[in-house]
Write a protein that holds these residues in place. Structure first.
Motif, PDB file in Angstrom:
ATOM      1  N   GLY A  52       0.797  -1.214   0.000  1.00 49.57           N
ATOM      2  CA  GLY A  52       0.000   0.000   0.000  1.00 49.57           C
ATOM      3  C   GLY A  52       0.831   1.265   0.000  1.00 49.57           C
ATOM      4  N   TYR A  53       2.153   1.138  -0.147  1.00 53.09           N
ATOM      5  CA  TYR A  53       3.031   2.308  -0.161  1.00 53.09           C
ATOM      6  C   TYR A  53       3.034   2.938  -1.555  1.00 53.09           C
ATOM      7  CZ  TYR A  53       4.900   0.310   4.177  1.00 53.09           C
ATOM      8  OH  TYR A  53       5.037  -0.195   5.435  1.00 53.09           O
ATOM      9  N   PRO A  54       3.301   4.242  -1.637  1.00 52.37           N
ATOM     10  CA  PRO A  54       3.402   4.896  -2.949  1.00 52.37           C
ATOM     11  C   PRO A  54       4.527   4.292  -3.790  1.00 52.37           C
ATOM     12  CG  PRO A  54       3.235   6.524  -1.187  1.00 52.37           C
ATOM     13  CD  PRO A  54       3.452   5.193  -0.524  1.00 52.37           C
ATOM     14  N   LYS A  55       4.385   4.401  -5.088  1.00 49.92           N
ATOM     15  CA  LYS A  55       5.366   3.825  -6.003  1.00 49.92           C
ATOM     16  C   LYS A  55       6.763   4.381  -5.750  1.00 49.92           C
ATOM     17  CE  LYS A  55       6.288   3.126 -10.935  1.00 49.92           C
ATOM     18  NZ  LYS A  55       5.800   3.376 -12.317  1.00 49.92           N
ATOM     19  N   ALA A  56       6.855   5.696  -5.505  1.00 47.95           N
ATOM     20  CA  ALA A  56       8.161   6.312  -5.271  1.00 47.95           C
ATOM     21  C   ALA A  56       8.816   5.762  -4.009  1.00 47.95           C
ATOM     22  CB  ALA A  56       8.006   7.830  -5.180  1.00 47.95           C
ATOM     23  N   THR A  57       7.999   5.526  -2.956  1.00 49.37           N
ATOM     24  CA  THR A  57       8.532   4.974  -1.712  1.00 49.37           C
ATOM     25  C   THR A  57       9.054   3.562  -1.920  1.00 49.37           C
ATOM     26  OG1 THR A  57       7.007   6.304  -0.389  1.00 49.37           O
ATOM     27  CG2 THR A  57       7.966   4.356   0.666  1.00 49.37           C
ATOM     28  N   VAL A  58       8.281   2.746  -2.637  1.00 48.41           N
ATOM     29  CA  VAL A  58       8.698   1.367  -2.907  1.00 48.41           C
ATOM     30  C   VAL A  58       9.977   1.346  -3.727  1.00 48.41           C
ATOM     31  CG1 VAL A  58       8.086  -0.724  -4.189  1.00 48.41           C
ATOM     32  CG2 VAL A  58       6.408   0.360  -2.681  1.00 48.41           C
ATOM     33  N   SER A  59      10.050   2.214  -4.731  1.00 46.78           N
ATOM     34  CA  SER A  59      11.239   2.262  -5.578  1.00 46.78           C
ATOM     35  C   SER A  59      12.481   2.636  -4.768  1.00 46.78           C
ATOM     36  CB  SER A  59      11.026   3.270  -6.715  1.00 46.78           C
ATOM     37  OG  SER A  59      12.163   3.326  -7.537  1.00 46.78           O
ATOM     38  N   ARG A  60      12.321   3.593  -3.861  1.00 42.39           N
ATOM     39  CA  ARG A  60      13.454   4.017  -3.021  1.00 42.39           C
ATOM     40  C   ARG A  60      13.873   2.900  -2.066  1.00 42.39           C
ATOM     41  NH1 ARG A  60      11.034   7.517  -0.325  1.00 42.39           N
ATOM     42  NH2 ARG A  60      11.018   6.554   1.746  1.00 42.39           N
ATOM     43  N   LEU A  61      12.900   2.218  -1.483  1.00 36.37           N
ATOM     44  CA  LEU A  61      13.209   1.151  -0.532  1.00 36.37           C
ATOM     45  C   LEU A  61      13.883  -0.034  -1.212  1.00 36.37           C
ATOM     46  CD1 LEU A  61       9.951   1.152   1.641  1.00 36.37           C
ATOM     47  CD2 LEU A  61      12.232   1.899   2.364  1.00 36.37           C
ATOM     48  N   THR A  62      13.369  -0.459  -2.358  1.00 36.35           N
ATOM     49  CA  THR A  62      13.975  -1.610  -3.042  1.00 36.35           C
ATOM     50  C   THR A  62      15.394  -1.286  -3.485  1.00 36.35           C
ATOM     51  OG1 THR A  62      12.891  -0.916  -5.104  1.00 36.35           O
ATOM     52  CG2 THR A  62      11.816  -2.645  -3.822  1.00 36.35           C
ATOM     53  N   SER A  63      15.621  -0.066  -3.924  1.00 38.08           N
ATOM     54  CA  SER A  63      16.969   0.329  -4.339  1.00 38.08           C
ATOM     55  C   SER A  63      17.942   0.256  -3.155  1.00 38.08           C
ATOM     56  CB  SER A  63      16.946   1.742  -4.920  1.00 38.08           C
ATOM     57  OG  SER A  63      18.257   2.160  -5.263  1.00 38.08           O
ATOM     58  N   THR A  64      17.498   0.759  -1.994  1.00 36.87           N
ATOM     59  CA  THR A  64      18.344   0.726  -0.799  1.00 36.87           C
ATOM     60  C   THR A  64      18.602  -0.701  -0.340  1.00 36.87           C
ATOM     61  OG1 THR A  64      17.474   2.876  -0.081  1.00 36.87           O
ATOM     62  CG2 THR A  64      18.543   1.503   1.592  1.00 36.87           C
ATOM     63  N   LEU A  65      17.569  -1.538  -0.352  1.00 33.23           N
ATOM     64  CA  LEU A  65      17.712  -2.916   0.109  1.00 33.23           C
ATOM     65  C   LEU A  65      18.585  -3.736  -0.833  1.00 33.23           C
ATOM     66  CD1 LEU A  65      14.050  -3.487   1.325  1.00 33.23           C
ATOM     67  CD2 LEU A  65      16.097  -3.374   2.765  1.00 33.23           C
ATOM     68  N   VAL A  66      18.558  -3.420  -2.121  1.00 26.02           N
ATOM     69  CA  VAL A  66      19.467  -4.079  -3.066  1.00 26.02           C
ATOM     70  C   VAL A  66      20.909  -3.684  -2.761  1.00 26.02           C
ATOM     71  CG1 VAL A  66      20.222  -4.126  -5.473  1.00 26.02           C
ATOM     72  CG2 VAL A  66      17.807  -4.405  -4.923  1.00 26.02           C
TER      73      VAL A  66
END
Length: 283
Positions: A52-66
């Motif tokens: 349910g998070y915004p697309k921009a938030t998900v994109s930022r989180l996945t990039s950091t976790l990678v």
């Protein structure tokens, strides 16, 4: 002459605001990792739907976790999967616990003896996460659960057994959480928990027929194992059509109790030796 009054607004320190932002980011990152509980490959669009998070938030989180190694990006599909850092942490925890290695042969023997599924679990919030599952070889009517499955604590034998053996203070917190989760049927839930506690005191195990709205019946035994601070629960389950109340009470429950005693005795004879921390290499 009227005196004008000034309204004084409380201003939060900038450091406190930054801490709150960091905590919220951590929560979101952990929730996003939780979406990979079934070891699936997921894209950002999948994660947006699940969290349910915004697309921009998900994109930022996945990039950091990678970048940190907790997720791995599959370039050909633009999807993500659990990264090697998480896999390594899981392997280290299992290695240091050592419980699964010792318990599994006993669980396999009980599955063979009863022709039922045998599992081991512990609490995860208001649920029970299965750490290990052993299925019988010949029974086609097996339980459709596996390691990593999260079961409700208030409506399964394995969950009710955990509650029956939980210390008073922790149990009070769990009951309050369940009361908030089940405001409409709390009386029935509380009665089920009380009945399970009485059965555990009398028999040493908890039984449940057609639990969780499924055609599954089971018995469960909670235990604090030597060398381990946490509470674990062993569970033996099968199709309700094959497990009458008498069979649960007279055969399956006592057999599971005996298996748990054997595991406990084996752990006492062969305590798990803590391993030295592995050397750390920063990639």
């Amino acid at each position: 002459m009227a005196i004008a009054r000034k309204t004084v607004m409380a201003v939060r320190p900038a450091s406190a605001s930054r801490r709150d932002d960091q905590v919220q980011s951590l929560i979101k990152g952990l929730n996003l990792l939780g979406a990979f509980a079934n070891a699936e490959m997921l894209g950002n669009a999948d994660l947006v739907r699940r969290t349910g998070y915004p697309k921009a938030t998900v994109s930022r989180l996945t990039s950091t976790l990678v970048d940190l190694g907790y997720l791995r990006r599959i370039d050909s599909t633009r999807q993500f999967m659990i990264g090697t850092r998480l896999l390594g942490m899981g392997a280290s925890v299992e290695r240091n616990i050592g419980l699964l290695r010792i318990a599994r042969p006993f669980m396999e023997a009980l599955a063979l003896q009863t022709n039922m599924s045998v599992s081991l679990g512990t609490r995860d919030r208001l649920g029970i996460v299965l750490l290990e599952m052993v299925r019988p070889r010949d029974n086609r009517l097996v339980i459709n659960s596996d390691a990593g499955t999260l079961l409700p604590i208030e409506s399964t034998a394995i969950g009710l057994a955990f509650l029956a053996a939980t210390p008073v203070a922790e149990k009070a917190r769990l009951l309050e959480g369940l009361r908030k989760r089940h405001p409409l049927d709390w009386v029935a839930v509380r009665e089920r928990i009380a009945a399970a506690n009485d059965e555990f005191v009398q028999r040493g195990f908890v039984s449940s027929q057609r639990s969780w709205g499924r055609d599954v019946s089971a018995v469960a035994v909670p235990v604090r194992l030597p060398g381990h601070s946490g509470l674990f629960v062993f569970n033996c389950a099968g199709p309700a059509s094959q497990l009458t109340g008498g069979l649960l009470q007279k055969r399956l429950g006592p057999a599971l109790c005996e298996t748990v005693r054997d595991i406990t005795a084996d752990l006492q004879r062969h305590p798990v030796v803590p391993l030295r921390p592995p050397s750390v290499h920063k990639p």
